[in-house]
Design a protein around this motif. Structure first.
Motif: not given
Ligand SMILES: Nc1ncnc2c1ncn2[C@@H]1O[C@H](COP(=O)(O)OP(=O)(O)OP(=O)(O)O)[C@@H](O)[C@H]1O
Ligand SMILES: [Mg+2]
Lengths: 495, 316
Positions: A396, A393, A383, A38, A86, A391, A167, B1, A44-45, A17, A421, A41-42
Motif C-alpha cells: 500500500n 503495509s 486506516p 493481499e 520487507q 502505518a 518478499e 517498529m 509482514s506483521t 485496525v 511488492g 493482509a498481515g
Molecule cells: N505501524 C503500524 N501502524 C498502524 N497500522 C499498521 C502498522 N503496521 C501495519 N499496520 C496495518 O496492519 C495491516 C497489515 O499490515 P502488514 O504489513 O502485515 O501487511 P502485509 O500482508 O505484509 O502487506 P504487503 O503485501 O503490502 O506487504 C495493514 O492494514 C497495515 O495498515
C-alpha cells in the motif's frame, strides 16, 4: 517432519485496525512455507511478531514443542530465528561487513573494530549469496537489489534454524533470484526452515512445500503446494475469481514524432545509449541488476551528471540538472526504493501523494477530491488518509507513491519497478493503468526485473548490459529467452 | 517498529504539560495583600507574555529551521547586532546604512545558502556566523553599549512605543499566527517538513530544496533581527553583548513543544506552548524568590520532564 515452530491465535491491533486476528502458522523442520495474502493482509506483521520486532496483543508461540516468549529480536536470535525484512533495515553508512556482524551473536565483537576479522567472517557467506562486493564497501553505495543480498547474508551468518523472508526477491533480478533459490535449496537440505512471503506465484510453486493464506488478518487455509494451483491460491487470497493473464499489447502502431529522443547518452554508468520514446508508447527497460536501468531514469530526471550525448524533449534540447528542472520539462520518475527515495515516512498518506503536485496554499478538500479516485483505482488500503504512511503495509505504501506520480501526470514518466511488492490483484490494476497512460498519449519508460511484466506491458523493450544498449526488441518478437541472452551479453544488437 | 500509545496528538500532550505547570504556579503562588494569588493577576499574566515575546519570536523561525533537519545558532548574535544597529541609527552614533530589517533577512539567507549550496552542516555554518556576527556587532559599537536615553527626542519616543506591552505581545501574537499559517496551511510549510523527514525523497519528488532552506534560515534571521529591535527598546540601549545563549533558549522552547530535533515532525503551536511553559516556569520561580542559580537547576529538570511527558512510548 517434526514441527519446528507453531504460532497460535496471534492478534495485533493498530489503533482501530486489526493487522492480525487470531492468525497462526505451523512450520516443519526443513520446510519452505509460503505466507500469502493481499497487500495489508498481515503477512509482514506475523513475520515481525515471530522475529520479535513487534509484540503481539495476544497469542502463543511454540518452538520445538515448547512455549517460548519472544519479546525482542535478541530473544528470536537466541532461538535461532532470523529475518529479512520487507523494508530493509541496514545501516547505509557502515560497511557491508559491519552490517553483517552488528548485533550478530555468532560474531563476538569487543572493544576495537577488527576489519580483517570481519572480512574473514563475512567472506564465505558473501560468496554464498553471490554479492560480488567486498566486505569493506559501504552499503550506501549498493543498489537495492544488492542491499537485499547483504540482508540475506546477515541472516545466513547467524546460523538460524528458521529464516523469515519477507518478499526477498522484490528487488532482485531473475539471476539474483535464481541464486537465492539455490541458497534456499541448500538451506533446506541442511534442515533449515524458511517462511517465505511473496506475491510471485511462480516462486511459490518453484520452491515452497506448503502455503498459508491470510486474508484480513485471519488464516483462510494452509495448502500443500503440490496439490493446488496458482488460481486456487489466488482465489483464497482475494476471495473471488481473478484473471491474471492479460493480453499483450498489440504490436507497435505508427507513432508520430518522438516525445523524447536520447542519443549517445553517457553518464557515470551509461555508455552511448540511444532511443526514441513516442507519445502513446510504453518502452520497457530490461537488464540485470547493475546494468544501468535505474541510472537511465536518474539521467533523464536530472539526478546524474550527463557526460556525453543529448536528450531532446519534443525536439528541443534539454539538460535537466535537477528533478525540479526535469519536472518542468514534463518528466517524472517513480523511484525504485520507496523507503529511501520515495516516501516521507512520518507524513500522512495524503501528503505523500500530493507533495509533488500541490502549489501555494493547502486546500484540503480539493486535494482529497483529487486523490480519492486515484486511491480507488489503485485499491489502496489505509486506516485513514491522515495516518502516517509508515502505518501502511509495504504494497500500500507503493501505491501511495505511484499515486503521487499519477497526480503529477507528467508527459514522460520513468516507472522504476512500479509493481514492486504489489499483490497479484492490484498488479493487474497497475498494468491497466500503464496501458491507460499510453492510451492518453503519454510516453512511459517501464523498468522492471520481471520479464513477464515487461512483455505484457511494453510496445518495445530496450535491453541494457553493463550500461550499454544490448538490444531493442519489438514486443511481438521479444521472448524471455532473447531478452535474457541480450541482458547477459550473449548476443550483439538485434537491430 | 515504533508503536504508538493510545495517542493524544503531540500538541495536546504539550498542552497537558503546560496545564501542569500552570497548576503548579497557581498552587505555589504567593498571595497579594487582598488575598488573591499574584500569579493570576492580569498584570502578572501579561508580564509573562511580554517576557516570553522575544524568545518566542526567535523560536518561530527556529521551528522552521529545525523542521528541515537544521539548526540556527546565530540568532543570539543577530539579535545583538540588531540592538546595536537600531541604537546607532536612533542616536546617530554611527552610520547605519539604513537597510532596515532586510539585512537580517540577508544574513540569514547567507546561512541558508551555505547550508544548501555548499552542503556544510547547519551546526557548523551557524556556529561560524554566531561567532562572526557577534564580532561584527562588537566591532561596530567598539564593544560599548549605546544608550537610547529617556529624553524627549525621537530615539526615546521610539523606545517608549516599542516597549509597550500591547505592541510587544501583539507583534508576537501576529507573527505566531503568520508562521502557524505558513507551516500548517501552505505547501511551503509542507515542503519544510518533507525535507526534514526524508531529504532524498524530497529531491526525488522535485521539491525546491535549496530555495526552501535559504528562505527558512532567512526568516530565522529576520525574526531575530526584529526581536533585537524589541530588545533595544525594552532596555533603552543597543548592546553588542545581548542575547548570549538565546539560541539555546529558543531551541529548548522548540523541543519542549514537541518538535523533533532531527526534523520532519513538529508544529508552531507546539513551540508556542513550549515557550509558554518556559515563561510560566520562570515566573513561578521568580515570584517565589527562588535563587537564580537554583532556578537554572529547576529548569533543567523541567525541560527533561516536559519532553518525557510528550515522548511516545514504545509499546511493541
Ligand atoms: N505501524 C503500524 N501502524 C498502524 N497500522 C499498521 C502498522 N503496521 C501495519 N499496520 C496495518 O496492519 C495491516 C497489515 O499490515 P502488514 O504489513 O502485515 O501487511 P502485509 O500482508 O505484509 O502487506 P504487503 O503485501 O503490502 O506487504 C495493514 O492494514 C497495515 O495498515
Ligand atoms: Mg508486507
Amino acid at each position: 517432519m517434526p514441527e519446528l515452530l507453531r504460532a497460535e491465535s496471534i492478534s495485533k491491533r493498530y489503533g482501530g485496525v486489526y493487522a492480525l486476528q487470531g492468525a497462526g502458522l505451523s512450520v516443519a523442520e526443513g520446510e519452505i512455507h509460503a505466507l500469502l495474502g493481499e497487500n495489508g493482509a498481515g503477512k509482514s506483521t506475523l513475520a515481525k511478531i515471530i522475529a520479535g520486532s513487534v509484540r503481539p496483543d495476544s497469542g502463543r508461540i511454540f518452538f520445538r514443542g515448547a512455549p517460548v516468549s519472544i519479546r525482542n529480536p535478541r530473544d528470536a536470535q537466541r532461538l535461532g530465528i532470523g529475518i529479512i525484512y520487507q523494508e530493509l533495515d541496514l545501516f547505509p553508512n557502515l560497511t557491508i561487513g559491519e552490517n553483517i556482524v552488528i548485533g550478530n551473536r555468532s560474531f563476538q565483537e569487543k572493544g576495537f573494530v577488527d576489519f580483517a576479522r570481519i572480512e574473514f567472517f563475512c567472506g564465505p557467506v558473501l560468496d554464498r549469496v553471490g554479492l560480488g562486493r567486498g566486505a569493506r564497501e559501504l552499503v550506501a553505495s549498493l543498489p537495492i537489489g544488492q542491499a537485499q543480498l547483504v540482508a540475506l547474508a546477515r541472516a545466513l551468518s547467524m546460523d538460524a534454524r528458521l529464516i523469515l523472508m519477507d518478499e526477498p526477491t522484490s528487488a532482485l533480478s531473475d539471476d539474483a533470484a535464481a541464486r537465492l533459490f539455490d541458497v534456499i535449496g541448500a538451506l533446506k537440505r541442511s534442515g533449515v526452515s524458511i517462511v517465505y512471503v511473496s506475491h510471485k506465484m511462480d516462486e511459490i510453486f518453484r520452491i515452497c512445500d506448503r502455503a498459508t493464506v491470510l486474508r484480513d488478518g485471519r488464516v483462510i487455509a494452509t495448502e500443500e503446494v503440490a496439490h493446488t494451483t496458482p488460481e486456487a491460491l489466488i482465489r483464497l487470497m482475494v476471495g473471488r475469481e481473478l484473471s491474471t493473464t492479460g493480453d499483450r499489447l498489440s504490436s507497435p502502431v505508427n507513432f508520430p514524432a518522438p516525445l523524447l529522443s536520447v542519443s549517445h547518452l553517457t553518464t557515470r554508468k551509461l555508455r552511448d545509449v540511444t532511443f526514441d520514446l513516442h507519445p502513446g508508447e510504453v518502452l520497457g527497460v530490461a537488464g540485470l541488476v547493475g546494468a544501468g536501468r535505474s541510472e537511465l531514469g536518474a539521467a533523464l530526471f536530472g539526478l546524474d551528471r550527463i557526460r556525453g550525448g543529448e536528450i531532446r524533449v519534443r525536439g528541443a534540447a534539454a539538460h535537466p540538472r535537477s528533478p525540479a528542472a526535469a519536472m518542468r520539462l514534463g518528466i517524472g520518475l517513480l523511484p525504485e526504493d520507496r523507503k529511501l527515495e520515495g516516501l516521507m515516512m512520518d507524513m500522512s498518506v495524503a501528503e505523500n501523494t500530493t507533495i509533488a503536485a500541490s502549489r501555494g496554499l493547502i486546500r484540503r478538500t480539493r486535494e482529497e477530491a483529487a486523490i480519492e479516485p486515484l486511491y480507488a483505482r489503485l485499491a489502496l488500503r489505509s486506516p485513514s488518509w491522515s495516518a502516517p504512511v509508515s502505518a501502511l503495509s509495504g504494497g500500500n505504501q507503493q501505491k501511495a507513491l505511484l499515486a503521487r506520480w499519477l497526480l503529477v501526470n507528467p508527459d514522460i514518466v520513468f516507472l522504476d519497478d512500479p509493481a514492486r511488492g504489489i499483490d497479484v490483484g492490484a498488479k493487474q490494476d497497475i498494468y491497466r493503468i500503464i496501458g491507460e497512460l499510453a492510451a492518453a498519449g503519454k510516453g512511459v519508460l517501464l523498468a522492471s526485473s520481471e520479464l513477464p511484466e515487461l512483455l505484457r506491458c511494453s510496445h518495445r523493450i530496450l535491453v541494457l548490459n553493463e550500461g550499454r544498449m544490448a538490444a531493442m526488441f519489438d514486443a511481438a518478437e521479444a521472448t524471455q529467452e532473447k531478452i535474457m541472452a541480450a541482458a547477459s551479453g550473449a548476443v550483439a544488437h538485434d537491430r | 517498529m515504533t508503536g504508538k500509545r493510545k495517542r493524544l496528538p503531540g500538541d495536546a500532550r504539550s498542552l497537558l504539560a503546560l496545564a501542569g505547570i500552570v497548576l503548579l504556579a497557581i498552587v505555589f503562588s504567593p498571595a497579594a495583600s487582598d488575598g488573591s494569588r499574584i500569579f493570576l493577576q492580569a498584570g502578572n499574566l501579561t508580564d509573562i507574555l511580554r517576557q516570553i515575546s522575544i524568545i518566542g519570536i526567535i523560536s518561530l523561525g527556529m521551528t522552521l529551521v529545525i523542521l528541515t533537519g537544521g539548526i540556527d545558532l546565530s540568532v543570539g548574535s543577530i539579535l545583538a547586532l540588531s540592538t546595536s544597529l537600531a541604537a546607532m541609527w536612533l542616536t546617530g552614533a554611527g552610520q547605519e546604512p539604513g537597510y532596515g530589517l532586510r539585512i537580517f533577512y540577508a544574513l540569514g539567507a547567507l546561512n541558508g545558502a551555505a547550508v544548501a549550496a555548499l552542503d556544510i552542516q547547519p551546526f557548523i555554518v551557524t556556529l561560524a556566523s554566531m561567532i562572526g556576527i557577534r564580532g561584527l556587532a562588537k566591532w561596530l559599537t567598539h564593544n560599548a553599549n549605546i544608550d537610547i536615553g529617556f529624553g524627549r527626542d525621537v530615539a526615546a519616543a521610539f523606545a517608549e512605543v516599542f516597549r509597550r506591552k500591547p505592541l510587544v505581545i501583539g507583534s508576537y501574537a501576529a507573527l505566531a499566527a503568520v508562521f502557524w499559517a505558513l507551516l500548517a496551511r501552505t505547501v511551503f510549510g509542507r515542503h519544510v517538513r518533507a525535507i526534514g523527514d526524508n531529504e532524498t525523497a524530497a529531491r526525488y519528488a522535485g521539491l525546491p530544496i535549496r530555495r526552501v532552506k535559504v528562505i527558512v534560515y532567512a526568516l530565522s534571521g529576520l525574526l531575530a533581527g526584529f526581536a533585537g529591535v524589541l530588545y533595544a527598546a525594552e532596555n533603552h540601549q543597543g548592546n553588542p553583548n545581548a542575547g548570549v545563549a538565546y539560541e539555546l533558549d529558543a531551541i529548548a522552547a522548540v523541543v519542549i513543544g514537541g518538535t523533533r530535533l532531527s526534523g520532519g515532525k513538529g508544529s508552531i503551536t507546539g513551540t508556542i506552548v513550549g515557550t509558554l511553559i518556559m515563561g510560566v516556569l520562570t515566573n513561578m520561580l521568580r515570584l517565589n524568590n527562588v535563587d537564580s542559580n537554583v532556578e537554572m537547576m529547576v529548569k533543567a529538570v523541567i525541560i527533561v520532564l516536559a519532553v518525557a511527558v510528550q515522548r511516545q512510548r514504545r509499546t511493541d
